[in-house]
Structure formats: C-alpha cells, structure tokens
Design a protein around this motif. Structure first.
Motif, PDB file in Angstrom:
ATOM      1  N   UNK A  86       0.857  -1.083  -0.008  1.00  0.00           N
ATOM      2  CA  UNK A  86      -0.051  -0.031   0.020  1.00  0.00           C
ATOM      3  C   UNK A  86       0.683   1.281  -0.103  1.00  0.00           C
ATOM      4  N   UNK A  87       1.913   1.113   0.627  1.00  0.00           N
ATOM      5  CA  UNK A  87       2.714   2.414   0.758  1.00  0.00           C
ATOM      6  C   UNK A  87       3.332   2.970  -0.723  1.00  0.00           C
ATOM      7  N   UNK A  88       3.587   1.833  -1.340  1.00  0.00           N
ATOM      8  CA  UNK A  88       4.114   2.027  -2.572  1.00  0.00           C
ATOM      9  C   UNK A  88       2.992   2.480  -3.870  1.00  0.00           C
ATOM     10  N   UNK A  89       1.830   1.883  -3.517  1.00  0.00           N
ATOM     11  CA  UNK A  89       0.804   2.544  -4.299  1.00  0.00           C
ATOM     12  C   UNK A  89       0.484   3.945  -4.115  1.00  0.00           C
ATOM     13  N   UNK A  90       0.484   4.241  -2.670  1.00  0.00           N
ATOM     14  CA  UNK A  90       0.302   5.658  -2.365  1.00  0.00           C
ATOM     15  C   UNK A  90       1.384   6.596  -2.795  1.00  0.00           C
ATOM     16  N   UNK A  91       2.519   6.323  -2.662  1.00  0.00           N
ATOM     17  CA  UNK A  91       3.598   7.069  -3.554  1.00  0.00           C
ATOM     18  C   UNK A  91       3.501   7.266  -5.022  1.00  0.00           C
ATOM     19  N   UNK A  92       3.026   6.003  -5.511  1.00  0.00           N
ATOM     20  CA  UNK A  92       2.911   6.313  -7.083  1.00  0.00           C
ATOM     21  C   UNK A  92       1.806   7.201  -7.417  1.00  0.00           C
ATOM     22  N   UNK A  93       0.750   7.243  -6.501  1.00  0.00           N
ATOM     23  CA  UNK A  93      -0.446   8.122  -6.898  1.00  0.00           C
ATOM     24  C   UNK A  93       0.022   9.648  -6.650  1.00  0.00           C
ATOM     25  N   UNK A  94       0.965   9.925  -5.513  1.00  0.00           N
ATOM     26  CA  UNK A  94       1.335  11.126  -5.235  1.00  0.00           C
ATOM     27  C   UNK A  94       2.332  11.580  -6.483  1.00  0.00           C
ATOM     28  N   UNK A  95       3.045  10.806  -6.810  1.00  0.00           N
ATOM     29  CA  UNK A  95       4.087  10.892  -8.094  1.00  0.00           C
ATOM     30  C   UNK A  95       3.136  11.339  -9.160  1.00  0.00           C
ATOM     31  N   UNK A  96       2.131  10.708  -9.641  1.00  0.00           N
ATOM     32  CA  UNK A  96       1.318  11.148 -10.530  1.00  0.00           C
ATOM     33  C   UNK A  96       0.715  12.380 -10.791  1.00  0.00           C
ATOM     34  N   UNK A 146      -4.560   9.643  -1.272  1.00  0.00           N
ATOM     35  CA  UNK A 146      -3.305  10.252  -2.425  1.00  0.00           C
ATOM     36  C   UNK A 146      -4.012  10.340  -3.649  1.00  0.00           C
ATOM     37  N   UNK A 147      -4.708   9.368  -4.125  1.00  0.00           N
ATOM     38  CA  UNK A 147      -5.291   9.266  -5.448  1.00  0.00           C
ATOM     39  C   UNK A 147      -6.162  10.445  -5.769  1.00  0.00           C
ATOM     40  N   UNK A 148      -7.000  10.730  -4.668  1.00  0.00           N
ATOM     41  CA  UNK A 148      -8.070  11.922  -4.742  1.00  0.00           C
ATOM     42  C   UNK A 148      -7.289  13.323  -4.914  1.00  0.00           C
ATOM     43  N   UNK A 149      -6.060  13.440  -4.009  1.00  0.00           N
ATOM     44  CA  UNK A 149      -5.450  14.597  -4.157  1.00  0.00           C
ATOM     45  C   UNK A 149      -4.684  14.897  -5.511  1.00  0.00           C
ATOM     46  N   UNK A 150      -4.284  13.498  -6.092  1.00  0.00           N
ATOM     47  CA  UNK A 150      -3.560  13.713  -7.477  1.00  0.00           C
ATOM     48  C   UNK A 150      -4.649  14.204  -8.370  1.00  0.00           C
TER      49      UNK A 150
END
Length: 322
Positions: free
Chosen positions: A275-285, A311-315
């Motif tokens: 999950x931490x990686x999915x979160x960072x990927x969303x932030x990066x996008x 993170x996805x919604x913020x992105x």
C-alpha cells in the motif's frame, strides 16, 4: 567525600543528599545523582561530573546520561574523557550525551577528540560535531574519510555533508561507490545531496545498482532531492526492484523530477501489493500532472487502503487544477 558534597550542596534541603552521594552502596549513589539532576540547577553540575569518576560503572553511566542537554564547555570536556572508559555502557552513554549538544561553542573541546587515536572516541566526537556545524570540524573530518575503522569514516562523511564541503565531493563520490562498508556507502550517498555537481551524478547512478538495498534506497532519495533529470531512466528501472522500500524512494524521486516518461511504470505501481508504494505512485502521478494518468487514478481512488485513496484523490485534484 561526604564533607565535599555537603560543602557543594550548602545548607539547603539538598544537603541531605551528601551522605547518599558518598554511600558505600552504588545503587544509593546512583539514585542520589538522579534526584540531584532533577533539580536542574547548574550549580550542581560539578557533582554530576564527579559521578563520572565513580568506582561503579553503572553510576558513571547514569552520570553521563544525566549530563545530556547541558551545553557547557566543561561538561563536554568531562563527557569526552569518558569516551575512553573501560566500560562500554559508560562510553555509549557519554557518546549519546555528547551527540545532544546544541551549542557550537560547547563542541569546541571535541575538535581534538575528532583526531584521537582511539577509533571509538574519534567516531563519537565526529558524530557529536556533525549537527553543530563547526567550520573547524572540516579538518578532522577530511582527515578521517579514509580511516581504517568504518565507524570513523561514516561519521566523518556526516560532518562533511552537514558542512556542505564542496572540495570533499570527489572523496564522498569515491566512498559512495567503492567503500567496503555498506553503511559508509549509504552515508556518502546521502551526503552527496548538497550539490548537483557533475561528479555527483555518476556516483549516485552507480549507487542505484549497489549490492545493498539500503544504499540503493538512499541513492534514489538523493537523486530526487537533486532533481537530476538524467536519472529518470535508471529510476524507472528501479521501480522494478524486488525491495518495495527502494521502489517507494524511486517513485518519490520520479514525482519530484516530473518527467512523463515515468507514467507507465508509476501507473503499473498502483497495482502493487504494498500500500505504501501505491500511495507514493499516486502522489508522483499528481506531481507529474499528466492527464494520461486520470483513468488509473480514478481506479486508485477506490483502493482498499485509505491512504492510497486519499493520495489518489489529491492527485486527481491536481490534474483538474492543471
């Protein structure tokens, strides 16, 4: 000794501590020191320092711990003397208290210790000098970069990184790539983060392929911090690393670099089990801001992990704003 303690404590209620400070029982002496330190009176520092010379190692270690936070030159000097104590616990307590110094002036006695022949004392002094950022610490730190003991090298690297010594960059780059100790390589890799110099990039890219994942993780972090555009391809490759902690740092770095070339790899990372990686990927996008990522982020907005959803919604919001 009881008369000495009584004289130092005066006629106050604390005078009752004098017999206990000089008691035969070591545990009694130790508790008396703790009670004395609780008063927080600078006038009692000589008594705490006297505890550093107690016959019992546990009392000496306690005294060393109790002296933490006192930014006085003579306190630093007394603690430094305990770096050569016969007991490892006392040495460690003294080193820890020295590392908590906040006043650069209080650290001046440590400059000589940073060149001591004893490796433990030398490393501890360099560690304490690191965050004090004393310009004079540059000389002993540079002299210690290729010391035989890895602990000394590691602490020397830290001092030079905090001081941002540009002339040390070639040596730091060399250590980052070829030191025999992984912790020294990791420290040197992080220390390179103060200058986006031409000689830094090759060392950091080489560190991305280090045998130890902690060094690779540090390299990804530093590349992102420096925003070295030439590292995009290597960082994308690092997103396939078998250690997810390294992938997280690579994703974070790619977000800071903002290169759309990383989109496919980051979108694929939204499906990773961690999950931490999915979160960072969303932030990066979101940081890259390319609308191509919209559909993948829409799916991630319903991720079972609340941190990923956030993170996805913020992105998505950032894409809309762009």
């Amino acid at each position: 000794m009881t008369d000495t303690y009584t004289a130092l404590l005066g006629d106050s209620d604390l005078a009752t501590l004098a017999p206990r400070l000089a008691a035969i029982d070591a545990a009694t002496r130790r508790i008396a020191l703790i009670e004395l330190a609780d008063e927080g009176d600078p006038a009692h520092l000589p008594l705490l320092i006297a505890g550093l010379n107690d016959a019992d190692a546990r009392v000496r270690a306690e005294a060393a711990q109790l002296l933490a936070g006192w930014d006085e030159v003579y306190v630093a000097h007394a603690l430094a003397e305990r770096l050569l104590d016969e007991d490892a616990g006392v040495r460690d307590a003294a080193a820890q208290s020295l590392s908590e110094l906040k006043s650069p002036a209080a650290g001046t006695p440590l400059l000589a210790w940073a060149e001591h022949t004893d490796a433990y004392a030398r490393a501890a002094a360099l560690r304490a000098l690191r965050e004090l950022r004393l310009p004079a610490a540059q000389t002993p730190a540079q002299a210690s970069l290729f010391h035989a003991h890895p602990g000394v090298r590691r602490e020397a690297v830290g001092v030079l990184g905090w001081l941002k010594v540009a002339e040390a960059l070639p040596a730091l780059a060399e250590l980052a790539q070829s030191d025999a100790d992984a912790e020294v390589r990791r420290a040197a890799t992080g220390a390179l983060g103060f200058a986006a110099d031409a000689q830094v990039a090759p060392a950091l890219l080489a560190a991305l392929g280090d045998a130890e994942w902690q060094v690779r993780e540090e390299a990804a972090t530093t590349l992102g911090k420096l925003r070295l555009a030439g590292a995009v391809i290597q960082l994308i490759g690092t997103l396939e690393h078998d250690i997810w902690q390294v992938r997280i740092k690579a994703a974070r770095a790619l977000g800071l670099l903002g290169d759309a070339a990383a989109l496919p790899a980051l979108i694929a990372s939204l499906a990773h089990p961690a999950g931490n990686l999915r979160k960072e990927a969303a932030i990066a996008l979101g940081e890259i801001g390319d609308p191509t990522a919209q559909a993948a982020l829409d799916v991630a907005a319903d991720d079972p992990d609340p941190e990923v959803r956030k993170a996805a919604r913020l992105a998505i919001s950032r894409l809309a704003a762009a």
